[in-house]
Design an enzyme around this catalytic site. Structure first.
Site, PDB file in Angstrom:
ATOM      1  N   SER A   1       0.858  -1.184   0.000  1.00  0.00           N
ATOM      2  CA  SER A   1       0.000   0.000   0.000  1.00  0.00           C
ATOM      3  C   SER A   1       0.894   1.234   0.000  1.00  0.00           C
ATOM      4  O   SER A   1       2.122   1.121   0.008  1.00  0.00           O
ATOM      5  CB  SER A   1      -0.910  -0.015   1.215  1.00  0.00           C
ATOM      6  OG  SER A   1      -0.120   0.005   2.366  1.00  0.00           O
TER       7      SER A   1
ATOM      8  N   GLU B   1       0.188  11.012 -10.641  1.00  0.00           N
ATOM      9  CA  GLU B   1      -1.007  10.381 -11.240  1.00  0.00           C
ATOM     10  C   GLU B   1      -2.177  10.607 -10.312  1.00  0.00           C
ATOM     11  O   GLU B   1      -1.976  10.869  -9.121  1.00  0.00           O
ATOM     12  CB  GLU B   1      -0.793   8.862 -11.358  1.00  0.00           C
ATOM     13  CG  GLU B   1       0.256   8.490 -12.354  1.00  0.00           C
ATOM     14  CD  GLU B   1       0.637   7.013 -12.254  1.00  0.00           C
ATOM     15  OE1 GLU B   1       0.145   6.323 -11.344  1.00  0.00           O
ATOM     16  OE2 GLU B   1       1.431   6.574 -13.085  1.00  0.00           O
TER      17      GLU B   1
ATOM     18  N   LYS C   1      -5.184   9.274  -7.999  1.00  0.00           N
ATOM     19  CA  LYS C   1      -5.393   8.052  -7.224  1.00  0.00           C
ATOM     20  C   LYS C   1      -6.829   7.612  -7.481  1.00  0.00           C
ATOM     21  O   LYS C   1      -7.777   8.249  -7.009  1.00  0.00           O
ATOM     22  CB  LYS C   1      -5.149   8.329  -5.746  1.00  0.00           C
ATOM     23  CG  LYS C   1      -5.100   7.073  -4.908  1.00  0.00           C
ATOM     24  CD  LYS C   1      -4.579   7.392  -3.524  1.00  0.00           C
ATOM     25  CE  LYS C   1      -4.343   6.158  -2.683  1.00  0.00           C
ATOM     26  NZ  LYS C   1      -5.497   5.315  -2.506  1.00  0.00           N
TER      27      LYS C   1
ATOM     28  N   ASP D   1     -10.191   5.555  -7.290  1.00  0.00           N
ATOM     29  CA  ASP D   1     -10.823   4.918  -6.143  1.00  0.00           C
ATOM     30  C   ASP D   1     -11.605   3.688  -6.606  1.00  0.00           C
ATOM     31  O   ASP D   1     -12.800   3.746  -6.862  1.00  0.00           O
ATOM     32  CB  ASP D   1     -11.756   5.932  -5.473  1.00  0.00           C
ATOM     33  CG  ASP D   1     -12.053   5.537  -4.051  1.00  0.00           C
ATOM     34  OD1 ASP D   1     -11.420   4.589  -3.554  1.00  0.00           O
ATOM     35  OD2 ASP D   1     -12.925   6.171  -3.438  1.00  0.00           O
TER      36      ASP D   1
ATOM     37  N   ARG E   1      -6.124  -7.578  -4.666  1.00  0.00           N
ATOM     38  CA  ARG E   1      -5.020  -7.285  -3.754  1.00  0.00           C
ATOM     39  C   ARG E   1      -5.056  -8.172  -2.514  1.00  0.00           C
ATOM     40  O   ARG E   1      -4.024  -8.642  -2.045  1.00  0.00           O
ATOM     41  CB  ARG E   1      -5.076  -5.811  -3.352  1.00  0.00           C
ATOM     42  CG  ARG E   1      -3.995  -5.433  -2.389  1.00  0.00           C
ATOM     43  CD  ARG E   1      -3.875  -3.943  -2.223  1.00  0.00           C
ATOM     44  NE  ARG E   1      -2.787  -3.643  -1.319  1.00  0.00           N
ATOM     45  CZ  ARG E   1      -2.900  -3.611   0.007  1.00  0.00           C
ATOM     46  NH1 ARG E   1      -4.061  -3.824   0.560  1.00  0.00           N
ATOM     47  NH2 ARG E   1      -1.858  -3.366   0.756  1.00  0.00           N
TER      48      ARG E   1
ATOM     49  N   TYR F   1      -1.540   1.210 -14.161  1.00  0.00           N
ATOM     50  CA  TYR F   1      -0.488   2.143 -13.761  1.00  0.00           C
ATOM     51  C   TYR F   1       0.790   1.443 -13.312  1.00  0.00           C
ATOM     52  O   TYR F   1       1.658   2.074 -12.714  1.00  0.00           O
ATOM     53  CB  TYR F   1      -0.976   3.095 -12.672  1.00  0.00           C
ATOM     54  CG  TYR F   1      -1.703   2.427 -11.523  1.00  0.00           C
ATOM     55  CD1 TYR F   1      -1.030   1.586 -10.643  1.00  0.00           C
ATOM     56  CD2 TYR F   1      -3.067   2.630 -11.336  1.00  0.00           C
ATOM     57  CE1 TYR F   1      -1.689   0.972  -9.612  1.00  0.00           C
ATOM     58  CE2 TYR F   1      -3.741   2.014 -10.295  1.00  0.00           C
ATOM     59  CZ  TYR F   1      -3.053   1.185  -9.435  1.00  0.00           C
ATOM     60  OH  TYR F   1      -3.711   0.561  -8.420  1.00  0.00           O
TER      61      TYR F   1
ATOM     62  N   LYS G   1       5.156   9.576  -7.593  1.00  0.00           N
ATOM     63  CA  LYS G   1       6.117   8.465  -7.693  1.00  0.00           C
ATOM     64  C   LYS G   1       7.440   8.967  -8.248  1.00  0.00           C
ATOM     65  O   LYS G   1       7.448   9.797  -9.163  1.00  0.00           O
ATOM     66  CB  LYS G   1       5.593   7.389  -8.662  1.00  0.00           C
ATOM     67  CG  LYS G   1       4.256   6.824  -8.301  1.00  0.00           C
ATOM     68  CD  LYS G   1       3.739   5.881  -9.403  1.00  0.00           C
ATOM     69  CE  LYS G   1       2.368   5.354  -9.002  1.00  0.00           C
ATOM     70  NZ  LYS G   1       1.744   4.538 -10.048  1.00  0.00           N
TER      71      LYS G   1
ATOM     72  N   LYS H   1      -4.032  12.956  -0.303  1.00  0.00           N
ATOM     73  CA  LYS H   1      -5.491  12.813  -0.414  1.00  0.00           C
ATOM     74  C   LYS H   1      -6.160  14.168  -0.293  1.00  0.00           C
ATOM     75  O   LYS H   1      -5.783  14.972   0.564  1.00  0.00           O
ATOM     76  CB  LYS H   1      -5.990  11.915   0.714  1.00  0.00           C
ATOM     77  CG  LYS H   1      -5.446  10.501   0.597  1.00  0.00           C
ATOM     78  CD  LYS H   1      -6.597   9.540   0.489  1.00  0.00           C
ATOM     79  CE  LYS H   1      -6.295   8.256   1.205  1.00  0.00           C
ATOM     80  NZ  LYS H   1      -7.483   7.460   1.354  1.00  0.00           N
TER      81      LYS H   1
ATOM     82  N   CYS I   1     -50.490  12.401   3.731  1.00  0.00           N
ATOM     83  CA  CYS I   1     -49.856  12.561   2.419  1.00  0.00           C
ATOM     84  C   CYS I   1     -49.962  14.026   1.984  1.00  0.00           C
ATOM     85  O   CYS I   1     -51.056  14.590   1.972  1.00  0.00           O
ATOM     86  CB  CYS I   1     -50.530  11.654   1.391  1.00  0.00           C
ATOM     87  SG  CYS I   1     -49.891  11.891  -0.274  1.00  0.00           S
TER      88      CYS I   1
ATOM     89  N   CYS J   1     -52.435  14.032  -1.281  1.00  0.00           N
ATOM     90  CA  CYS J   1     -53.849  13.657  -1.301  1.00  0.00           C
ATOM     91  C   CYS J   1     -54.464  13.633   0.101  1.00  0.00           C
ATOM     92  O   CYS J   1     -55.659  13.376   0.239  1.00  0.00           O
ATOM     93  CB  CYS J   1     -54.038  12.307  -1.996  1.00  0.00           C
ATOM     94  SG  CYS J   1     -53.412  10.924  -1.018  1.00  0.00           S
TER      95      CYS J   1
ATOM     96  N   CYS K   1     -47.921   6.386   1.444  1.00  0.00           N
ATOM     97  CA  CYS K   1     -49.310   6.813   1.278  1.00  0.00           C
ATOM     98  C   CYS K   1     -50.052   5.613   0.694  1.00  0.00           C
ATOM     99  O   CYS K   1     -49.709   5.144  -0.397  1.00  0.00           O
ATOM    100  CB  CYS K   1     -49.387   7.992   0.319  1.00  0.00           C
ATOM    101  SG  CYS K   1     -51.078   8.280  -0.235  1.00  0.00           S
TER     102      CYS K   1
ATOM    103  N   CYS L   1     -54.061   8.768  -5.455  1.00  0.00           N
ATOM    104  CA  CYS L   1     -53.041   9.784  -5.144  1.00  0.00           C
ATOM    105  C   CYS L   1     -52.307  10.172  -6.436  1.00  0.00           C
ATOM    106  O   CYS L   1     -51.656   9.334  -7.055  1.00  0.00           O
ATOM    107  CB  CYS L   1     -52.089   9.207  -4.099  1.00  0.00           C
ATOM    108  SG  CYS L   1     -50.785  10.331  -3.615  1.00  0.00           S
TER     109      CYS L   1
HETATM  110  S1  IVH Z   1       0.708   2.815  -7.377  1.00  0.00           S
HETATM  111  C1  IVH Z   1       3.354   0.286  -4.063  1.00  0.00           C
HETATM  112  N1  IVH Z   1      -0.898   4.393  -8.638  1.00  0.00           N
HETATM  113  O1  IVH Z   1      -3.908   3.011  -4.193  1.00  0.00           O
HETATM  114  C2  IVH Z   1       1.947   0.728  -4.366  1.00  0.00           C
HETATM  115  N2  IVH Z   1      -1.793   3.096  -6.860  1.00  0.00           N
HETATM  116  O2  IVH Z   1      -2.661   2.902  -1.432  1.00  0.00           O
HETATM  117  C3  IVH Z   1       1.875   1.207  -5.764  1.00  0.00           C
HETATM  118  N3  IVH Z   1      -4.189   3.402  -6.514  1.00  0.00           N
HETATM  119  O3  IVH Z   1      -3.562  -0.429  -3.738  1.00  0.00           O
HETATM  120  C4  IVH Z   1       0.521   1.654  -6.107  1.00  0.00           C
HETATM  121  N4  IVH Z   1      -4.503   4.855  -8.117  1.00  0.00           N
HETATM  122  O4  IVH Z   1      -5.266   0.345  -5.420  1.00  0.00           O
HETATM  123  C5  IVH Z   1      -0.788   3.496  -7.644  1.00  0.00           C
HETATM  124  N5  IVH Z   1      -2.211   5.845  -9.886  1.00  0.00           N
HETATM  125  C6  IVH Z   1      -2.098   4.947  -8.916  1.00  0.00           C
HETATM  126  C7  IVH Z   1      -3.202   4.537  -8.115  1.00  0.00           C
HETATM  127  C8  IVH Z   1      -2.997   3.601  -7.092  1.00  0.00           C
HETATM  128  C9  IVH Z   1      -5.088   4.159  -7.162  1.00  0.00           C
HETATM  129  C10 IVH Z   1      -4.521   2.543  -5.344  1.00  0.00           C
HETATM  130  C11 IVH Z   1      -4.095   1.109  -5.499  1.00  0.00           C
HETATM  131  C12 IVH Z   1      -3.246   0.798  -4.314  1.00  0.00           C
HETATM  132  C13 IVH Z   1      -3.567   1.916  -3.381  1.00  0.00           C
HETATM  133  C14 IVH Z   1      -2.328   2.230  -2.568  1.00  0.00           C
END
Ligand code: IVH
Length: 669
Positions: free
Chosen positions: A83, A114, A116, A118, A137, A226, A289, A313, A407, A410, A425, A431
């Protein structure tokens, strides 16, 4: 055709279809018409049916699903899925950058930023260019094998049509449900009075774990990639890896950007803060990154996450405004929805004036009073939510909300069924919003699809006393329409033609259009397929209904209640007279699936399935089920304790006896 010719044609078809798919999903280019595309696909399906030995795991026909996974196998990731460290603070991003500078001993470095996404992280293994495994995962070390479901995602290549690929590599990305698909799904669920799905991420994750991949296929998941991993990957930076992924036909979000230093990173963060809300998917931040792989290696990992990346975030935007009052809406089923009327306020780019409060419990939970300052927030959904009250600003003497007892439309006294949060109702036939709502439900695209009628015209037909129920639509004459404001000769004719055309709608559409509580589109289809016509449904009993796949107590109860109401039966009688379809068309019984033209007898007790489940699987894939063995039967699907008489007869007639596992193989090949 010789075997060689068949094999060649199949390969050619796969190449062509893959090429058009890639152009369509990656480049937004439609090089051939839908019709031509379907023809290629149909030809491939036919050849694969006739020559199952040439049905390859990477065939685009896999996309429509049909495989059943009872339990998802747990597999260990070749490279763990770590993570990311995350933060809401810019100061911590500065500290992250400082650490990197120190660890890299003042070597120059660049970042790739990039969004993130969801969704649900996924890791996919390709062997010799063919997708061999897709794994969630899980806990980062082990995840679930969801390959069959992932294969239904259209923009994930099943086979990469490029030369000189590494023999083995893994790609990583995020599976998500696009917001328009999610909102549509919830609209359908709302119409069927099913509980709404909380958010696109949970829905995507639940969808990936569904047993029936043909439902997954209908859900239209999507995927952004990614990451690229493997021993033979000949790239030196993340940027190059992303280009390579794009080049191999994977979908990469074009939102990434190379940033020279912190300043550019912060610019990236600022530029996406609001713009990201216009994207067709939820994002909750950005990922920063280090670009060069050698530097990533130098920086290494902590116990949980890489030192070369961090997630920033965005705080979910929240504003405060004044609750001016509560109004109450009455739905098609009589359900009452309280709506918060707010002092208009700007939130994440749009002006918010109203928010749904769901039901009386929600008002109590929040402790709302009129005149309160309330906090509102916007998530993935379109409708904003009230998240709490600013108690510091409450005026002395403000009164609690008294939920209505009658209601608002009516005046009928409301009821609340035991165990339910919503008030209703009960004046179903008198109605106005219920009457109009039923007609609006009836004409929608998924039902009768009368697009010459809209909300306004329904309103005016009702106000003029011309329609009171859905069957009245079919009694309308041109003179009636001409009375309505804004209608002339041509528009009246048009409207009537739309109504007339709806008589072609299939039985399941009519059934759904009736608006039986809890009978959504999918349940209507199941009922239509099982019972074939309305009279069988009218005559059915509770126990038989419960045997239909996916029909539980609540739905069965509601169906029985609906068909025991005289008024409903009268409307159905009138619709029948008008010529609507109340039985399934013969050609719809089979959908050209893998079991087309095959007849089965199902007998005995099975390990993984109920007998009824198997029968409906057969029908779903175009096969036929009969109860007695004859020369017309192709297969006996036999479980344990199959009757000896059946067995003898089958052997005598030379009918193939297959076991559950063989059957699944036929479905999955
Ligand atoms: S790179 C070593 N790039 O975020 C981890 N992760 O908190 C490299 N995620 O489990 C992850 N967008 O599900 C990466 N552009 C992005 C991402 C991304 C969403 C999620 C992914 C990961 C979680 C990490």
């Amino acid at each position: 055709m010789t075997q060689e010719e068949v094999k060649n044609e199949i390969h050619e078809l796969i190449e062509k279809i893959n090429y058009y798919n890639e152009q369509y999903y990656q480049k937004d280019a439609s090089l051939i018409s839908d019709y031509e595309f379907d023809q290629l696909m149909n030809r491939l399906i036919k050849l694969e049916n006739d020559y199952p030995e040439y049905k390859f795991a990477y065939s685009p026909t896999q996309r429509v699903g049909g495989t059943i996974t009872k339990t998802f196998e747990t597999v260990t990731h070749r490279f763990p899925m770590l993570s990311l460290g995350n933060t809401y603070s810019r100061k911590e991003i500065e500290e992250f950058d400082k650490r990197i500078r120190k660890l890299l001993a003042d070597e120059p470095y660049e970042y790739i930023c990039e969004l993130k996404f969801d969704g649900v992280a996924i890791s996919m293994t390709y062997e010799n260019g063919i997708l061999s495994r897709a794994v969630t995962r899980g806990d980062g070390i082990r995840g679930d094998d969801v390959t069959n479901n992932v294969k239904t995602i259209r923009n994930i290549p099943l086979k990469i049509g490029r030369k000189n690929l590494p023999g083995l590599f893994e790609v990583r990305g995020e599976v998500f449900m696009p917001l328009p698909i999610f909102n549509q799904l919830n609209k359908e669920r709302e119409a069927a009075e099913l509980p709404l799905l909380a958010n696109p991420r949970n829905t995507a994750s639940g969808t990936l774990k569904m047993q029936d991949s043909s439902i997954v296929a209908q859900r239209r998941l999507d995927c952004y990639l990614y990451g690229l991993l493997g021993e033979e990957i000949a790239v030196a930076t993340h940027e190059e890896a992303v280009h390579l992924l794009e080049n191999w036909g994977f979908k990469v979000s074009e939102t990434y950007k190379k940033c020279k230093g912190l300043e550019e990173v912060f610019q990236y963060i600022d530029s996406w803060e609001l713009k990201r809300l216009e994207l067709p998917l939820d994002t909750d931040g950005i990922v920063i990154k280090i670009n060069r792989y050698d530097q990533q290696r130098k920086l290494g990992f902590t116990a949980k996450s890489p030192r070369w990346a961090i997630a920033y975030k965005y705080k979910a935007k929240s504003v405060s405004t004044v609750l001016k009052g509560i109004t109450y809406q009455v739905g098609r089923t009589g359900a009452i929805t309280p709506v918060a009327e707010l002092e208009p306020v700007l939130l994440a780019g749009t002006t918010v004036k109203r928010a749904s409060l769901h039901n009386a419990n929600e008002i109590r939970r929040l402790g709302l009073r009129i005149g309160d300052h309330v906090f509102i927030k916007k998530g993935g959904e379109i409708i904003p939510k009230i998240t709490g009250v600013d108690f510091d600003q409450r005026q002395a003497g403000s009164a609690e909300v008294n939920y209505i007892s009658r209601c608002p439309e009516c005046g009928t006294e409301l009821i609340r069924n035991e165990g339910e949060a919503v008030h209703y109702c009960p004046n179903v036939t008198g109605c106005p919003p219920q009457i109009k709502g039923r007609i609006e439900h009836f004409i929608q695209r998924n039902a009768m699809d009368i697009n010459t009628l809209g909300e306004k015209t329904i309103e005016s037909l009702y106000e003029n006393g011309l329609v009171h129920s859905v069957s009245d639509l079919y009694k309308l004459e041109k003179e009636d329409i001409l009375q309505l404001e804004g209608f002339k000769e041509l528009s009246s004719r048009n409207l009537l033609e739309g109504i007339e055309g709806s008589k072609n709608a299939a039985f399941e559409n009519v059934l759904y259009g009736l608006g039986i509580r809890f009978v959504g589109r999918t349940v209507a289809e199941k009922l239509a397929r099982h019972y074939k016509n309305i009279d069988s449904i009218i005559q059915t009993g509770y126990d038989e209904l419960r045997e239909v796949p996916e029909i539980g107590d609540k739905i069965a109860d509601s169906i029985i209640r609906y068909f025991s109401n005289e008024e409903n039966l009268k409307i159905i009688g009138e619709l029948k007279k008008a010529g609507l379809n109340f039985s399934i068309r013969e050609e719809e019984i089979s959908d050209g699936g893998v079991l087309e033209n095959r007849t089965f007898v199902v007998s005995g007790v099975f390990e993984n399935f109920e007998r009824e489940e198997l029968k409906s699987l057969i029908k779903k894939h175009g096969g036929k089920v009969v109860s007695s063995v004859s020369g017309n039967v192709d297969y006996i699907l036999a479980g344990e304790h199959m009757g000896p008489a059946k067995k003898q007869k089958a052997e005598k007639l030379g009918v193939k006896i297959i076991a559950e596992q063989d059957f699944l193989k036929i479905l999955n090949t």
